[in-house]
Scaffold this motif. Structure first.
Motif, PDB file in Angstrom:
ATOM      1  N   ILE A  64       0.852  -1.203   0.000  1.00 46.38           N
ATOM      2  CA  ILE A  64       0.000   0.000   0.000  1.00 46.38           C
ATOM      3  C   ILE A  64       0.886   1.250   0.000  1.00 46.38           C
ATOM      4  N   ALA A  65       1.936   1.218   0.837  1.00 48.77           N
ATOM      5  CA  ALA A  65       2.841   2.381   0.915  1.00 48.77           C
ATOM      6  C   ALA A  65       3.495   2.637  -0.453  1.00 48.77           C
ATOM      7  N   GLU A  66       3.878   1.563  -1.127  1.00 52.50           N
ATOM      8  CA  GLU A  66       4.477   1.727  -2.469  1.00 52.50           C
ATOM      9  C   GLU A  66       3.462   2.332  -3.446  1.00 52.50           C
ATOM     10  N   ASP A  67       2.214   1.887  -3.333  1.00 51.91           N
ATOM     11  CA  ASP A  67       1.166   2.440  -4.199  1.00 51.91           C
ATOM     12  C   ASP A  67       0.969   3.934  -3.930  1.00 51.91           C
ATOM     13  N   VAL A  68       1.077   4.320  -2.648  1.00 53.37           N
ATOM     14  CA  VAL A  68       0.901   5.739  -2.285  1.00 53.37           C
ATOM     15  C   VAL A  68       2.040   6.570  -2.887  1.00 53.37           C
ATOM     16  N   VAL A  69       3.258   6.030  -2.850  1.00 54.74           N
ATOM     17  CA  VAL A  69       4.384   6.760  -3.450  1.00 54.74           C
ATOM     18  C   VAL A  69       4.118   6.981  -4.945  1.00 54.74           C
ATOM     19  N   PHE A  70       3.577   5.947  -5.613  1.00 57.19           N
ATOM     20  CA  PHE A  70       3.253   6.111  -7.036  1.00 57.19           C
ATOM     21  C   PHE A  70       2.176   7.178  -7.217  1.00 57.19           C
ATOM     22  N   MET A  71       1.149   7.114  -6.363  1.00 55.71           N
ATOM     23  CA  MET A  71       0.042   8.062  -6.519  1.00 55.71           C
ATOM     24  C   MET A  71       0.537   9.504  -6.353  1.00 55.71           C
ATOM     25  N   VAL A  72       1.380   9.727  -5.355  1.00 56.45           N
ATOM     26  CA  VAL A  72       1.791  11.101  -5.046  1.00 56.45           C
ATOM     27  C   VAL A  72       2.941  11.560  -5.955  1.00 56.45           C
ATOM     28  N   ASP A  73       3.964  10.700  -6.102  1.00 56.85           N
ATOM     29  CA  ASP A  73       5.169  11.137  -6.828  1.00 56.85           C
ATOM     30  C   ASP A  73       5.198  10.665  -8.274  1.00 56.85           C
ATOM     31  N   GLY A  74       4.307   9.740  -8.638  1.00 57.21           N
ATOM     32  CA  GLY A  74       4.306   9.226 -10.017  1.00 57.21           C
ATOM     33  C   GLY A  74       5.476   8.306 -10.312  1.00 57.21           C
ATOM     34  N   VAL A  75       6.084   7.746  -9.274  1.00 57.29           N
ATOM     35  CA  VAL A  75       7.238   6.869  -9.473  1.00 57.29           C
ATOM     36  C   VAL A  75       6.881   5.472  -8.972  1.00 57.29           C
ATOM     37  N   ILE A  76       7.188   4.466  -9.785  1.00 57.75           N
ATOM     38  CA  ILE A  76       6.940   3.088  -9.354  1.00 57.75           C
ATOM     39  C   ILE A  76       8.194   2.584  -8.645  1.00 57.75           C
ATOM     40  N   ILE A  77       8.100   2.312  -7.341  1.00 61.43           N
ATOM     41  CA  ILE A  77       9.298   1.932  -6.575  1.00 61.43           C
ATOM     42  C   ILE A  77       9.297   0.457  -6.211  1.00 61.43           C
ATOM     43  N   ARG A  78       8.293  -0.277  -6.688  1.00 58.70           N
ATOM     44  CA  ARG A  78       8.262  -1.716  -6.406  1.00 58.70           C
ATOM     45  C   ARG A  78       9.532  -2.394  -6.899  1.00 58.70           C
ATOM     46  N   HIS A  79       9.970  -3.407  -6.204  1.00 61.14           N
ATOM     47  CA  HIS A  79      11.136  -4.210  -6.601  1.00 61.14           C
ATOM     48  C   HIS A  79      12.439  -3.419  -6.617  1.00 61.14           C
ATOM     49  N   ARG A  80      12.474  -2.310  -5.878  1.00 60.45           N
ATOM     50  CA  ARG A  80      13.734  -1.578  -5.765  1.00 60.45           C
ATOM     51  C   ARG A  80      14.294  -1.770  -4.359  1.00 60.45           C
ATOM     52  N   SER A  81      15.597  -1.575  -4.212  1.00 62.25           N
ATOM     53  CA  SER A  81      16.197  -1.711  -2.888  1.00 62.25           C
ATOM     54  C   SER A  81      15.853  -0.477  -2.057  1.00 62.25           C
ATOM     55  N   ASN A  82      15.989  -0.612  -0.729  1.00 64.37           N
ATOM     56  CA  ASN A  82      15.700   0.512   0.159  1.00 64.37           C
ATOM     57  C   ASN A  82      16.573   1.717  -0.168  1.00 64.37           C
ATOM     58  N   ALA A  83      17.829   1.442  -0.527  1.00 67.28           N
ATOM     59  CA  ALA A  83      18.748   2.541  -0.836  1.00 67.28           C
ATOM     60  C   ALA A  83      18.248   3.321  -2.053  1.00 67.28           C
ATOM     61  N   GLU A  84      17.746   2.584  -3.065  1.00 67.16           N
ATOM     62  CA  GLU A  84      17.238   3.258  -4.272  1.00 67.16           C
ATOM     63  C   GLU A  84      15.970   4.051  -3.959  1.00 67.16           C
ATOM     64  N   ILE A  85      15.141   3.467  -3.066  1.00 72.61           N
ATOM     65  CA  ILE A  85      13.847   4.085  -2.770  1.00 72.61           C
ATOM     66  C   ILE A  85      14.017   5.407  -2.044  1.00 72.61           C
ATOM     67  N   SER A  86      15.017   5.461  -1.142  1.00 74.67           N
ATOM     68  CA  SER A  86      15.156   6.666  -0.331  1.00 74.67           C
ATOM     69  C   SER A  86      15.740   7.828  -1.120  1.00 74.67           C
ATOM     70  N   VAL A  87      16.256   7.527  -2.346  1.00 71.63           N
ATOM     71  CA  VAL A  87      16.841   8.602  -3.162  1.00 71.63           C
ATOM     72  C   VAL A  87      15.741   9.546  -3.622  1.00 71.63           C
TER      73      VAL A  87
END
Lengths: 297, 223
Positions: free
Chosen positions: B200-223
């Motif tokens: 759900i949190a990943e879906d929210v990031v997509f909704m707000v930022d327009g970026v799909i962060i699924r299947h990425r490492s934590n280091a990549e996500i925090s960038v």
């Protein structure tokens, strides 16, 4: 006669099939990680720039309607120009083949480059330019002549008299405009008897007959019914394999469907340009988002 | 924006929030039930789950209708695709609550085995993650959503520790194998709740930022 612009009548470019390579079934048998879904080659906008404008200002008399517009239009792709009425997108489109020259009191500063050549340079032959940069209008404008004569008109004006060659061009142009099968048995009938959708495709075929590099389309489907609109959109999809297309449309969904690049104009300013699928899912500018989601305009 | 789209989006928002609150209550009851096992709870939650299934279908229907009728773009499109996915995640959390309650029912009459503090900590963390992921959706808070993602590692770690401890119990006290297996499954279900909260949190990031962060490492996500 300018020598930097090649005469497009020299050769009618052959129709080439550029079907994207199909995925091999092995992929599904033996998946590799991470799985990447490749873009089809036909969706790429990494192509070379065909047309570009640099710091383009445009005026109708004292009224400035374009402000410092710099836009790159990639080769063999569709660029959609969107924005509310009066935002300058049609004016911008017409600067690309100097169609505004026929309006009195217009002037511009900045550059419009076709393959690096400034089309407003004094030595440019405007007739030759408009052969290379053809235009299709909102309202179809067939001549009150036969279907054949409509298509053959441009090549004839350019001096082509060889009947066999003219017939070849007519057939090739109608085929590319996806109209050949519907009219091949009645080429001598009046073009005025065609339906609205057929007339618009006839106008596209007429543009193709002069073998342009670039096709400008000003709301080409806005007066057509949904089925005819779909046919014109299918045609644009096919044509972009061989031509650079710039289309003005008020229909957001049409822009999203047919183009690879979208440019949003507002009050004469180019607000945002981007890859279409990104601009319609996650635009950078708030103004773009408000417009495409119908919150203003 | 057309008044029709605005109204449809409002109704959709209301429906998904209602589903969130019902599912949150279900999972809370299921987890509490592990400490005070009950034979009735699983049946009650199964009934509530039927209602959640109905809501899931209704929300999917509403999303498809909006997509077909309004052909939304940009934030509207991202919101609808997010609601579609969150609906699916919540439906699975509701299923898990029934599963956990069934495991709780299996513990009735087995007072020899205790629900460890560690399991309670893990359950607390998973429920917090779910709650905060829903909050981040309501508040359009992609920063908050990204913070939730890192916490899933902690849940995974607790899960591994609890499973190891339960295996130890089974090895040393064979008469506790049955209740330990119930707790084993319940632990896995709770770990899955945290996974759904992460989704759900990943879906929210997509909704707000327009970026799909699924299947990425934590280091990549925090960038």
């Amino acid at each position: 006669m300018n020598t930097t612009l090649n005469d497009p009548m020299d050769e009618l470019a052959p129709t080439t099939s550029s079907e994207p390579a199909t995925e091999k079934t092995e992929r599904f048998v033996k998946p590799v990680a991470p799985v990447e879904i490749p873009e089809t080659a036909s969706l790429s906008v990494d192509a070379a720039t065909k047309v570009c404008t640099r710091n383009l200002d445009f005026y109708y008399g004292n009224n400035q309607v374009l402000f410092d517009v710099s836009l790159d239009i990639p080769e063999k792709s569709v660029t959609a120009l969107i924005g509310p009425s009066g935002c300058g997108k049609s004016t911008f489109l017409r600067t690309l083949n100097r169609m505004n020259d026929i309006i009195e009191g217009t002037r511009h500063t900045g550059e419009v480059l076709l393959e690096g050549t400034d089309i407003y340079a004094s030595e440019i032959d405007v007739v030759l330019l408009r052969k290379r940069v053809g235009m299709v209008f909102q309202k179809s404008t067939p001549f009150p002549k036969s279907i054949f004569e409509n298509i053959a008109y441009g090549p004839k004006v350019a001096g082509l008299r060889n009947k066999a060659r003219l017939a070849e061009i007519v057939e090739a142009s109608l085929k590319r405009a996806a109209l050949w099968d519907e009219v091949k048995d009645r080429l001598q009938d009046s073009a005025m008897a065609l339906s609205g959708g057929q007339q618009q495709r006839l106008c596209i075929a007429r543009t193709l007959a002069t073998n342009p590099d670039v096709i400008l389309m000003d709301e080409p489907a806005s007066a057509l019914d949904p089925a005819s609109t779909a046919r014109v959109e299918d045609l644009i999809f096919e044509l972009r394999k061989n031509y650079t297309i710039v289309i003005v449309t008020h229909n957001m969904q049409q822009a999203a469907r047919v183009s690879q690049q979208t440019a949003f104009f507002f009050q004469g300013i180019l607000v945002e340009t981007g890859v279409t699928k990104e601009l319609f899912t996650n635009p950078v500018e708030k103004q773009t988002e408000d417009y495409i989601t119908g919150r203003f305009g | 924006m057309s008044i029709h789209l605005e109204r449809d989006l409002e109704i959709l928002h209301h429906d998904i929030l209602h589903m969130c609150s019902v599912v949150e209550e279900m999972i809370h009851r299921a987890v509490s039930g592990l400490r005070t096992p009950s034979l009735d709870l699983a049946g009650e939650l199964a009934e509530a789950d039927n209602e959640i299934d109905r809501m899931d279908v209704q929300i999917e229907d509403a999303c498809l209708k909006i997509l077909a009728l309004h052909q939304p773009v940009a934030i509207d499109l991202r919101r609808i695709s997010t609601v579609l996915k969150i609906g699916g995640e919540l439906e699975r959390v509701a299923d898990l609550s029934v599963n956990i309650a069934e495991r709780g029912a299996g513990l009735v009459g087995n007072s020899e085995i205790v629900v460890s503090d560690r399991l309670q900590d893990m359950a607390h963390l998973a429920l917090q993650m779910l709650h905060r992921s829903i909050d981040s959706y309501v508040e359009l808070d992609s920063t908050g959503a990204r913070e939730i993602l890192a916490e899933d590692d902690r849940v995974d770690q607790l899960n591994a520790e609890i499973i190891a401890a339960l295996i130890d119990v089974m090895r040393t006290s064979p008469f506790l194998v049955e209740p330990a297996l119930h707790l084993f499954s319940a632990t896995r279900h709770i770990e899955r709740v945290a996974d759904h909260a992460t989704n759900i949190a990943e879906d929210v990031v997509f909704m707000v930022d327009g970026v799909i962060i699924r299947h990425r490492s934590n280091a990549e996500i925090s960038v």
